[in-house]
Motif scaffolding. Structure first.
Motif, short mmCIF file in Angstrom:
data_model
loop_
_atom_site.label_atom_id
_atom_site.label_comp_id
_atom_site.label_asym_id
_atom_site.label_seq_id
_atom_site.Cartn_x
_atom_site.Cartn_y
_atom_site.Cartn_z
N GLY A 10 0.78 -1.23 0.00
CA GLY A 10 0.00 0.00 0.00
C GLY A 10 0.80 1.27 0.00
O GLY A 10 0.25 2.35 -0.12
N THR A 11 2.10 1.23 0.13
CA THR A 11 2.86 2.47 0.20
C THR A 11 3.77 2.62 -1.00
O THR A 11 3.70 3.59 -1.73
CB THR A 11 3.68 2.54 1.50
N SER A 12 4.64 1.66 -1.24
CA SER A 12 5.49 1.71 -2.42
C SER A 12 5.73 0.27 -2.85
O SER A 12 5.34 -0.66 -2.18
CB SER A 12 6.82 2.39 -2.08
N GLY A 13 6.37 0.11 -3.99
CA GLY A 13 6.63 -1.24 -4.46
C GLY A 13 5.42 -1.84 -5.12
O GLY A 13 4.54 -1.13 -5.61
N PRO A 14 5.36 -3.18 -5.21
CA PRO A 14 4.29 -3.84 -5.94
C PRO A 14 2.92 -3.53 -5.36
O PRO A 14 2.78 -3.29 -4.18
CB PRO A 14 4.63 -5.32 -5.81
N ARG A 15 1.95 -3.56 -6.28
CA ARG A 15 0.58 -3.29 -5.84
C ARG A 15 -0.29 -4.51 -6.09
O ARG A 15 0.12 -5.48 -6.72
CB ARG A 15 0.03 -2.09 -6.59
N GLY A 16 -1.54 -4.38 -5.68
CA GLY A 16 -2.51 -5.43 -5.93
C GLY A 16 -2.05 -6.77 -5.39
O GLY A 16 -1.38 -6.84 -4.36
N LEU A 17 -2.37 -7.80 -6.12
CA LEU A 17 -2.07 -9.16 -5.64
C LEU A 17 -0.58 -9.48 -5.64
O LEU A 17 -0.17 -10.49 -5.08
CB LEU A 17 -2.79 -10.18 -6.53
N ARG A 18 0.22 -8.60 -6.27
CA ARG A 18 1.67 -8.88 -6.35
C ARG A 18 2.40 -8.59 -5.04
O ARG A 18 3.55 -8.93 -4.89
CB ARG A 18 2.28 -8.05 -7.48
N GLN A 19 1.75 -7.90 -4.13
CA GLN A 19 2.46 -7.52 -2.91
C GLN A 19 2.31 -8.59 -1.83
O GLN A 19 1.36 -9.36 -1.82
CB GLN A 19 1.92 -6.19 -2.40
N VAL A 251 -10.83 3.04 -3.24
CA VAL A 251 -10.06 2.80 -4.46
C VAL A 251 -9.22 4.04 -4.79
O VAL A 251 -8.03 3.95 -5.13
CB VAL A 251 -10.99 2.44 -5.64
N ALA A 252 -9.84 5.21 -4.65
CA ALA A 252 -9.09 6.45 -4.92
C ALA A 252 -7.93 6.60 -3.94
O ALA A 252 -6.82 7.00 -4.31
CB ALA A 252 -10.03 7.65 -4.82
N MET A 253 -8.16 6.26 -2.68
CA MET A 253 -7.09 6.36 -1.69
C MET A 253 -5.93 5.43 -2.04
O MET A 253 -4.76 5.77 -1.85
CB MET A 253 -7.62 6.01 -0.29
N ALA A 254 -6.27 4.24 -2.55
CA ALA A 254 -5.22 3.31 -2.96
C ALA A 254 -4.40 3.91 -4.10
O ALA A 254 -3.16 3.84 -4.10
CB ALA A 254 -5.85 1.99 -3.40
N ARG A 255 -5.10 4.52 -5.06
CA ARG A 255 -4.38 5.10 -6.21
C ARG A 255 -3.55 6.29 -5.78
O ARG A 255 -2.46 6.52 -6.30
CB ARG A 255 -5.39 5.53 -7.28
N GLU A 256 -4.08 7.09 -4.82
CA GLU A 256 -3.37 8.30 -4.37
C GLU A 256 -2.31 7.98 -3.31
O GLU A 256 -1.59 8.88 -2.89
CB GLU A 256 -4.38 9.28 -3.77
N ARG A 257 -2.29 6.74 -2.86
CA ARG A 257 -1.40 6.35 -1.74
C ARG A 257 -1.62 7.27 -0.54
O ARG A 257 -0.66 7.77 0.05
CB ARG A 257 0.06 6.37 -2.16
N LEU A 258 -2.89 7.50 -0.24
CA LEU A 258 -3.23 8.35 0.90
C LEU A 258 -3.20 7.49 2.17
O LEU A 258 -4.21 6.95 2.62
CB LEU A 258 -4.62 8.98 0.68
N THR A 259 -2.01 7.32 2.70
CA THR A 259 -1.82 6.41 3.83
C THR A 259 -2.35 7.02 5.13
O THR A 259 -2.49 8.24 5.26
CB THR A 259 -0.33 6.04 3.97
N ILE A 260 -2.58 6.18 6.10
CA ILE A 260 -3.27 6.59 7.33
C ILE A 260 -2.46 7.61 8.15
O ILE A 260 -3.01 8.44 8.84
CB ILE A 260 -3.64 5.33 8.17
N ASP A 261 -1.13 7.57 8.02
CA ASP A 261 -0.31 8.53 8.78
C ASP A 261 -0.52 9.96 8.29
O ASP A 261 -0.26 10.92 9.02
CB ASP A 261 1.18 8.15 8.67
N LYS A 262 -1.02 10.12 7.06
CA LYS A 262 -1.27 11.47 6.55
C LYS A 262 -2.58 12.02 7.14
O LYS A 262 -2.84 13.22 7.05
CB LYS A 262 -1.36 11.46 5.02
N ILE A 263 -3.38 11.14 7.69
CA ILE A 263 -4.68 11.56 8.25
C ILE A 263 -4.62 11.62 9.78
O ILE A 263 -5.12 12.57 10.39
CB ILE A 263 -5.78 10.60 7.76
N LEU A 264 -4.01 10.61 10.40
CA LEU A 264 -3.93 10.60 11.87
C LEU A 264 -2.75 11.46 12.33
O LEU A 264 -1.73 10.96 12.82
CB LEU A 264 -3.80 9.16 12.38
#
Ligand code: FES
Length: 584
Positions: A10-19, A251-264
């Motif tokens: 969810g942050t960097s590197g492979p996405r989807g089922l590849r991670q 889905v948008a958050m996944a694409r934007e990489r809007l991780t939880i540390d940016k919100i909390l």
């Protein structure tokens, strides 16, 4: 097939089922095997190439507060599919208040570990957390904060209210009020039986400003739900629309990489604390916020919370501090109405799951309208915040009182201690005719703290002794190291820290000691000298509770005190580097 990227879900590197591939020593084979096996469920390569959105399914037959889970899952999945994602729901444990022995709080950290580890273990680019009953939302936020990927909270929603002989009733302030009447012989067994049928009119969470509603409002104030995510009742079309929007937004958050540390962020916690005070929220909210903050590397500044309480009035006219229910709050505009009024006191720059700031969402929410559930700042329900932080020789690490649900005439009070050593002692003696107790006395209950019970049960709402209840006594000053349901009311001092079971001063209070409560000067004291306290300590060594095996052993060896959120020491962030609220 690229398997060389760094594997950080969810942050960097492979996405989807590849991670997060299972380790067989051959990454290519791991992905090949994963795809082969999931295809057994009928997926195409096209489906499997999409962003994967995990959905935490905390449905359970034991949890009617989550009874709308199937409908919510369907709506979330619809939203995910509309946005081009692949929805993958998975179970975690589910905790319901009355089906969790010894207490739901004992299991909250276990649910947070389950949530965190299943988010880590399974490939997903973002996660939708579906929770509602008291401990589930904090457990999910704690787990997701530790896991670190984009996360969005979906609340199950409140139950509907029922009616008893023309009077509106809802769980669970009315449960306690009517049970108190039954204990005082004001109503008979037939009437209490028919009330029992009416208190919970549908699936969903308790309909007053208890812990579940508090955590729903806090989740929205933290920026962790879509706007308007806190208030729709469980069985409404609005709740289903919120669920669909949550899926789409994930889905948008996944694409934007809007991780939880940016919100909390510290600003988000300040907003949450402000909202907790303004809604007359459950005292449990303080414990859960401290735990979530600890996962995000922050500590709640209790002195600052108390200062905020002096400048943040209770605006929300909901039981137990007021008169309405969650469905009324929703019809009054929900959190948008509250946040609009609170705006001058909020950190508007805090980011939310929408990718917009809280201030932008308030602007976006539309105009205000006439309603009587959320009061204005100059005409509040209660002039200060719902919760006050107390100190004194009873609680060197602090204690709290829900002042907005307390009895004005008892807020400055001195009385004789009537002591119960633990909840068993309370149960055995509180209703006996020979209990030496007067209406002006202070009831003290020990050993219901994080380690004492264990799990810090909601037993701080010590019942009024039956012989006094029959005389019409409705409230007394009560003190314990435990918690209280957010639906309860009374002049009740809670979360005394350190607790009796680890040798806090509470352990040494004796029958007949004079106790002073002054909410005005934020004091809770036993009127004995330090020498006498020390003398008692020497003569009564404390043996901390222990267990031989299993989760109880882990719990007793790891649990922290109330000011640290009753989290496990090894689950908090390694570096607690920031205090929240941040200094301005
Ligand atoms: Fe689940 Fe009250 S019992 S919210």
């Amino acid at each position: 097939m690229n398997t060389d990227d760094k594997d950080t879900p969810g942050t960097s590197g492979p996405r989807g089922l590849r991670q997060g591939l299972t380790n067989y020593g051959d990454q290519g084979f791991s992905l090949f095997l994963r795809k082969a096996l999931i295809k057994g469920a009928g997926y195409t390569d096209d489906a499997l190439d999409r962003p994967v959105i995990g959905i935490v399914n905390s449905g359970s037959s034991y949890n009617p507060c989550h009874g709308n889970m199937p409908a919510l899952l369907e709506a979330v999945k619809r939203g995910i599919l509309f946005a081009g994602g692949l929805p993958m729901d998975f179970p975690t444990i589910s905790i319901h208040e009355v089906f969790s022995s010894p207490t739901s709080m004992y299991l909250r950290n276990l649910m947070s570990m389950d949530t965190e580890e299943m988010i880590r273990a399974q490939p997903m680019d973002a996660v939708v957390l579906i929770g509602g009953c008291d401990k589930t939302v904090p457990a999910q936020l704690m787990g997701a904060a530790s896991a670190g990927i984009p996360a969005i909270q979906l609340i199950t929603g409140s139950m509907l209210t029922g009616a008893h002989r023309g009077e509106r009733v809802g769980a669970c302030t009315d449960c306690r009020r009517h049970w108190g009447r039954f204990r005082a012989d004001e109503i008979d067994v037939d009437e209490i039986g028919s009330i029992n049928n009416q208190l919970v009119a549908s699936v969903g969470t308790c309909s007053v400003m208890g812990t579940a509603s508090t955590m729903a409002c806090i989740a929205e104030a933290l920026g962790m739900t879509v706007p308007g995510g806190a208030s729709p009742p469980a069985v409404t079309a609005d709740r289903m629309r919120v669920a669909e929007m949550t899926g789409t937004r994930a889905v948008a958050m996944a694409r934007e990489r809007l991780t939880i540390d940016k919100i909390l962020t510290p600003e988000a916690f300040e907003n949450a604390m402000r909202v907790l005070l303004a809604i007359g929220g459950s005292t449990n909210g303080v414990v859960h916020l401290a735990a979530i903050a600890g996962r995000a590397g922050m500590e709640i500044d209790m002195a600052a919370l108390d200062q905020m309480s002096r400048e943040t009035p209770v605006l929300l006219n909901l039981k137990p501090s007021g008169e309405h229910y969650m469905e009324d709050f929703h019809k009054a505009g929900g959190m948008a109405t509250l946040l609009r009024i609170l705006k001058p006191l909020l950190r508007l720059e805090a980011m939310t799951v929408t990718g917009r700031t809280l201030g932008e969402e308030i602007e976006h929410a539309g105009p205000e309208f006439k309603q009587d559930v959320v009061k204005s700042l100059d005409n509040p329900i209660y002039p200060q915040g719902g919760i006050a932080v107390l100190h004194g020789n009873v609680a060197p690490g602090g204690a709290i009182i829900k002042q907005s649900a307390a009895n004005e005439s008892l807020m400055e009070h001195e009385g004789r201690a009537v002591v119960f050593e633990n909840s068993g002692d309370l149960m055995n003696r509180v209703d006996t005719e020979d209990l030496d107790v007067q209406p002006d006395d202070v009831l003290v209950l020990k050993n219901i703290g994080p380690k004492g019970a264990p799990g810090m049960p909601e037993a701080g709402y010590i019942p009024i002794p039956k012989k006094l209840a029959r005389l019409g006594v409705k409230d007394m000053v009560r003190i314990s190291d435990g918690r209280m349901s957010g639906t309860a009311f009374g002049t009740i001092v809670l979360h005394v820290t350190p607790e009796a079971a680890v040798g806090g001063p509470l352990a040494y209070i004796q029958n007949g000691d004079r106790i002073r409560l002054s909410v005005k000067s934020r004091e809770i004291s036993v009127l004995i000298s330090n020498e006498e306290l020390e003398n008692r300590r020497q003569h009564k060594p404390i043996i901390e509770p222990k267990a031989d095996r299993g989760y109880r052993k882990l719990f007793l060896e790891s649990v922290l005190q109330a000011d640290k959120g009753v989290d496990f020491d090894f689950l908090r962030a390694v570096n607690i580097s920031t205090k929240t609220p941040p200094s301005k």
